[in-house]
Design a protein around this motif. Structure first.
Motif, mmCIF file in Angstrom:
data_model
loop_
_atom_site.group_PDB
_atom_site.id
_atom_site.type_symbol
_atom_site.label_atom_id
_atom_site.label_comp_id
_atom_site.label_asym_id
_atom_site.label_seq_id
_atom_site.Cartn_x
_atom_site.Cartn_y
_atom_site.Cartn_z
ATOM 1 N N LEU A 12 25.977 54.953 34.879
ATOM 2 C CA LEU A 12 25.527 54.243 33.813
ATOM 3 C C LEU A 12 24.594 53.262 33.058
ATOM 4 O O LEU A 12 23.353 53.102 32.514
ATOM 5 C CB LEU A 12 26.914 53.517 33.118
ATOM 6 C CG LEU A 12 28.736 54.696 32.855
ATOM 7 C CD1 LEU A 12 29.164 53.643 31.407
ATOM 8 C CD2 LEU A 12 27.610 55.407 31.390
ATOM 9 N N GLY A 13 24.369 52.564 33.790
ATOM 10 C CA GLY A 13 23.637 51.389 34.687
ATOM 11 C C GLY A 13 24.087 50.218 34.157
ATOM 12 O O GLY A 13 25.121 50.206 33.400
ATOM 13 N N PHE A 14 23.198 48.883 34.522
ATOM 14 C CA PHE A 14 23.654 47.938 34.135
ATOM 15 C C PHE A 14 23.985 47.400 32.761
ATOM 16 O O PHE A 14 24.978 47.400 32.046
ATOM 17 C CB PHE A 14 22.296 46.948 34.591
ATOM 18 C CG PHE A 14 23.568 45.201 34.313
ATOM 19 C CD1 PHE A 14 23.888 44.574 35.064
ATOM 20 C CD2 PHE A 14 22.792 44.634 32.910
ATOM 21 C CE1 PHE A 14 23.827 43.048 35.173
ATOM 22 C CE2 PHE A 14 22.995 42.822 32.862
ATOM 23 C CZ PHE A 14 24.507 42.527 34.066
ATOM 24 N N ASP A 15 23.293 47.944 31.860
ATOM 25 C CA ASP A 15 23.397 47.722 30.297
ATOM 26 C C ASP A 15 24.580 48.697 29.244
ATOM 27 O O ASP A 15 25.401 47.507 28.647
ATOM 28 C CB ASP A 15 21.783 47.947 29.619
ATOM 29 C CG ASP A 15 21.043 46.946 29.917
ATOM 30 O OD1 ASP A 15 21.137 45.878 30.663
ATOM 31 O OD2 ASP A 15 20.071 47.337 29.591
ATOM 32 N N ASP A 68 29.769 44.375 29.790
ATOM 33 C CA ASP A 68 29.210 44.140 29.078
ATOM 34 C C ASP A 68 29.539 42.339 28.828
ATOM 35 O O ASP A 68 30.330 41.570 29.247
ATOM 36 C CB ASP A 68 31.408 44.286 27.745
ATOM 37 C CG ASP A 68 30.992 44.038 26.647
ATOM 38 O OD1 ASP A 68 30.865 42.691 26.090
ATOM 39 O OD2 ASP A 68 31.134 44.407 25.563
ATOM 40 N N MET A 69 28.627 42.091 28.460
ATOM 41 C CA MET A 69 27.497 40.722 28.270
ATOM 42 C C MET A 69 27.981 40.209 26.824
ATOM 43 O O MET A 69 27.622 40.177 26.134
ATOM 44 C CB MET A 69 26.159 40.424 29.156
ATOM 45 C CG MET A 69 26.338 41.747 31.047
ATOM 46 S SD MET A 69 27.010 40.902 32.211
ATOM 47 C CE MET A 69 26.342 39.371 32.040
ATOM 48 N N GLY A 93 32.198 34.732 31.375
ATOM 49 C CA GLY A 93 32.355 36.421 31.725
ATOM 50 C C GLY A 93 32.154 37.464 31.393
ATOM 51 O O GLY A 93 31.072 36.386 30.011
ATOM 52 N N PHE A 94 32.563 38.236 32.076
ATOM 53 C CA PHE A 94 31.874 39.734 32.025
ATOM 54 C C PHE A 94 33.288 41.125 32.176
ATOM 55 O O PHE A 94 33.760 40.096 33.030
ATOM 56 C CB PHE A 94 30.388 39.717 32.055
ATOM 57 C CG PHE A 94 29.964 39.170 34.148
ATOM 58 C CD1 PHE A 94 31.395 41.032 34.991
ATOM 59 C CD2 PHE A 94 30.383 38.242 34.110
ATOM 60 C CE1 PHE A 94 30.929 40.110 36.171
ATOM 61 C CE2 PHE A 94 29.915 38.634 36.165
ATOM 62 C CZ PHE A 94 30.608 39.159 36.718
#
Length: 213
Positions: free
Chosen positions: A138-141, A145-146, A155-156
């Motif tokens: 999926l990749g970072f983005d 969930d940021m 947190g994330f």
């Protein structure tokens, strides 16, 4: 090969039935952090009392591991997450002064234990390799969930999209047990629950000197 803890739970239908009914009862207490802790403690105790397993809590400062279960002479680490429905799965509560530092922490984040994810639909085990595969695909983005910079960055977590993909993988691998998701909406039962909860605490307090002695 399914996770060994899932196999043990599947071998005890009464355990699953108990968990289903208990989850419905816990709705009497609403939602929030406290009810999550109550569910986690109930699940850990049920592993000991209903399955006869040796369970050891992780040290307070150990990240990502909530408890260890002795299966076949081997202590297996697990992270336990409970939710009512699928959403962001929080994995870090660290607070940073800006979201860029939070993103840096997420990029360095290393999953150390399988995640037991329990929601109203079922019990899932997300294996570390599967988590990393989804993360890479999926990749970072899309995986994380940021928080936005406009709020206090605290947190994330794994995004709901990634969680759903992990749920699908767990189902295909047999790392899944379906729950009825029944929610009890009965005011008489709710009042009786809190009466018995009060009596439990009252009796425990009275017996505490003997326990501590």
């Amino acid at each position: 090969m399914p996770d060994p803890l899932i196999l043990l739970i599947k071998s005890k239908p009464t355990f699953v039935e108990l968990l289903e009914k208990a989850w419905g009862v816990f709705y009497f207490e609403g939602s929030g952090p406290d009810i999550g802790i109550r569910r986690e403690n109930f699940f850990r105790t049920a592993l000991e009392e209903e399955l006869g397993l040796n369970v050891r809590e992780a040290p307070p400062l150990e990240r990502q591991v909530d408890f260890y279960v002795n299966i076949g002479g081997k202590w297996r680490p697990y992270s336990l997450k409970t939710m009512e429905k699928v959403g962001t799965l929080k994995v870090s509560w660290d607070s940073y002064p800006d979201v860029n530092k939070l993103k840096e922490a997420a990029r360095k984040f290393v999953f150390k234990a399988p995640i037991i994810f329990i929601c109203r639909d079922g019990i899932y085990v997300f294996e570390v390799d599967d988590i990393e595969d989804v993360r890479n695909r999926l990749g970072f983005d899309l995986f994380w969930d940021m928080p936005s910079q406009e709020v206090n960055p605290r947190g994330f977590g794994i995004s709901s999209r990634a969680v759903r993909e992990l749920m699908a993988i767990a189902e295909r691998k047999g790392n899944f047990i379906r729950l009825s998701g029944m929610r009890i909406e009965d005011e008489r039962a709710r009042k009786e629950y809190f009466k018995r909860w009060f009596k439990l605490i009252k009796d425990f307090v009275r017996d505490l000197p003997r326990i501590l002695g």
